[in-house]
Write a protein that holds these residues in place. Structure first.
Motif, PDB file in Angstrom:
ATOM      1  N   ILE A   1      18.455  10.311  36.942  1.00 45.84           N
ATOM      2  CA  ILE A   1      18.493  11.686  37.445  1.00 45.84           C
ATOM      3  C   ILE A   1      19.945  12.155  37.463  1.00 45.84           C
ATOM      4  O   ILE A   1      20.852  11.385  37.775  1.00 45.84           O
ATOM      5  N   CYS A   2      20.167  13.418  37.114  1.00 45.17           N
ATOM      6  CA  CYS A   2      21.525  13.950  37.053  1.00 45.17           C
ATOM      7  C   CYS A   2      21.589  15.258  37.841  1.00 45.17           C
ATOM      8  O   CYS A   2      20.900  16.236  37.497  1.00 45.17           O
ATOM      9  N   PHE A   3      22.403  15.269  38.888  1.00 46.59           N
ATOM     10  CA  PHE A   3      22.506  16.408  39.797  1.00 46.59           C
ATOM     11  C   PHE A   3      23.675  17.310  39.415  1.00 46.59           C
ATOM     12  O   PHE A   3      24.746  16.816  39.037  1.00 46.59           O
ATOM     13  N   ASN A   4      23.468  18.623  39.555  1.00 50.93           N
ATOM     14  CA  ASN A   4      24.624  19.509  39.394  1.00 50.93           C
ATOM     15  C   ASN A   4      25.478  19.444  40.661  1.00 50.93           C
ATOM     16  O   ASN A   4      25.131  18.760  41.628  1.00 50.93           O
TER      17      ASN A   4
ATOM     18  N   ALA B   1      23.805  20.323  44.049  1.00 53.06           N
ATOM     19  CA  ALA B   1      22.858  19.295  44.495  1.00 53.06           C
ATOM     20  C   ALA B   1      23.591  18.025  44.914  1.00 53.06           C
ATOM     21  O   ALA B   1      23.179  17.341  45.859  1.00 53.06           O
TER      22      ALA B   1
ATOM     23  N   CYS C   1      18.572  19.503  39.437  1.00 56.59           N
ATOM     24  CA  CYS C   1      18.853  18.265  38.719  1.00 56.59           C
ATOM     25  C   CYS C   1      18.055  18.206  37.426  1.00 56.59           C
ATOM     26  O   CYS C   1      17.072  18.922  37.239  1.00 56.59           O
ATOM     27  N   TYR C   2      18.517  17.331  36.537  1.00 58.94           N
ATOM     28  CA  TYR C   2      17.833  17.038  35.280  1.00 58.94           C
ATOM     29  C   TYR C   2      17.154  15.679  35.396  1.00 58.94           C
ATOM     30  O   TYR C   2      17.756  14.714  35.872  1.00 58.94           O
TER      31      TYR C   2
ATOM     32  N   PHE D   1      28.902  17.287  37.787  1.00 56.83           N
ATOM     33  CA  PHE D   1      27.589  16.649  37.765  1.00 56.83           C
ATOM     34  C   PHE D   1      27.712  15.187  38.176  1.00 56.83           C
ATOM     35  O   PHE D   1      28.746  14.542  37.954  1.00 56.83           O
TER      36      PHE D   1
ATOM     37  N   CYS E   1      25.339  11.611  37.919  1.00 62.24           N
ATOM     38  CA  CYS E   1      24.136  10.968  37.398  1.00 62.24           C
ATOM     39  C   CYS E   1      23.967   9.591  38.031  1.00 62.24           C
ATOM     40  O   CYS E   1      24.944   8.840  38.170  1.00 62.24           O
TER      41      CYS E   1
ATOM     42  N   LEU F   1      21.787  15.090  47.071  1.00 60.54           N
ATOM     43  CA  LEU F   1      22.150  13.707  46.766  1.00 60.54           C
ATOM     44  C   LEU F   1      22.602  12.945  48.005  1.00 60.54           C
ATOM     45  O   LEU F   1      22.344  11.739  48.134  1.00 60.54           O
TER      46      LEU F   1
END
Length: 239
Positions: free
Chosen positions: A119-122, A125, A171-172, A94, A96, A130
């Motif tokens: 924002i936090c991408f796996n 992503a 993403c979160y 991840f 962020c 990103l």
């Protein structure tokens, strides 16, 4: 379950449905604002110092995008004078960051130096979506105009210099902190899923009572789905 318990359960489900709908309305309004071309109070880029943050504070804000079980082992990028730089090496794939206005605000606030959206991408992503934001940021800090940046990104996507979305890219965005801009001061807690151009109807996005929003960017061949969630990254209820 007795009748009182059933009534209580129905009330709880009803309350959850109402809150989820309210979150969805706010989320829809926010994304509609991003698509609007309005008169701007920020016609030009501010001095670079206004977009930068204290490094420790930026790391903490970035981590808040996702639950601690995810963000504690994530790679953290922070904004420098020439683009995003690695501040913390990750272990779980991840990544962020704290996005700035040119990747997360309505056009009218493209240069708003106050915008800070965690924002936090796996991993999927981070390897696809990103990269577009990192390239956009680098171009912005190199002095390109919004129009020049848009054209460069579109051309890079068309030439496959920037990759298509990887399967499973998401993403979160569940931080209680941050600032979305003057028109959308704070994003509600939500998740986003990224696809190369696809029909939002395949997810039932945007249909009456559907909990899913779908947004198409035909120039970048990108479809984004957004789903509101009930809790912030720290586990407290999102109201």
């Amino acid at each position: 379950m007795n009748s009182q318990e059933e009534n209580d359960a129905d009330k709880n489900l009803g309350a959850i449905a109402i809150k989820r709908f309210a979150l969805l309305v706010v989320l829809a309004t926010a994304y509609q604002a991003m698509a609007q071309d309005a008169t701007t109070a920020y016609p030009n880029m501010a001095p670079i110092e206004q977009y930068l943050m204290d490094r420790t504070a930026e790391i903490a804000l970035a981590r808040g995008a996702a639950p601690e079980s995810i963000s504690r082992d994530a790679e953290i990028l922070v904004l420098g004078r020439h683009g995003f730089e690695t501040a913390v090496k990750g272990k779980n794939g991840f990544v962020c960051i704290v996005e700035r206005s040119w990747t997360s605000a309505p056009d009218a606030e493209f240069w708003n130096p106050k915008v800070r959206t965690p924002i936090c991408f796996n991993a999927a992503a981070a390897r696809s979506y990103l990269l577009r934001n990192l390239k956009r940021t680098g171009l912005i800090l190199a002095g390109r105009t919004k129009a020049q940046v848009d054209e460069t990104i579109v051309a890079a996507v068309d030439k496959k210099e920037l990759p298509a979305m990887e399967p499973g890219a998401m993403c979160y965005m569940m931080s209680k902190q941050g600032y979305g801009g003057d028109s959308v001061k704070h994003w509600p807690a939500h998740l986003m899923f990224f696809y190369s151009q696809t029909d939002p109807a395949t997810w039932g996005a945007g249909l009456p009572d559907s909990p899913i929003l779908g947004l198409n960017d035909t120039r970048e061949h990108l479809t984004t789905f957004a789903i509101a969630v009930q809790r912030w990254s720290d586990g407290t209820e999102s109201r």
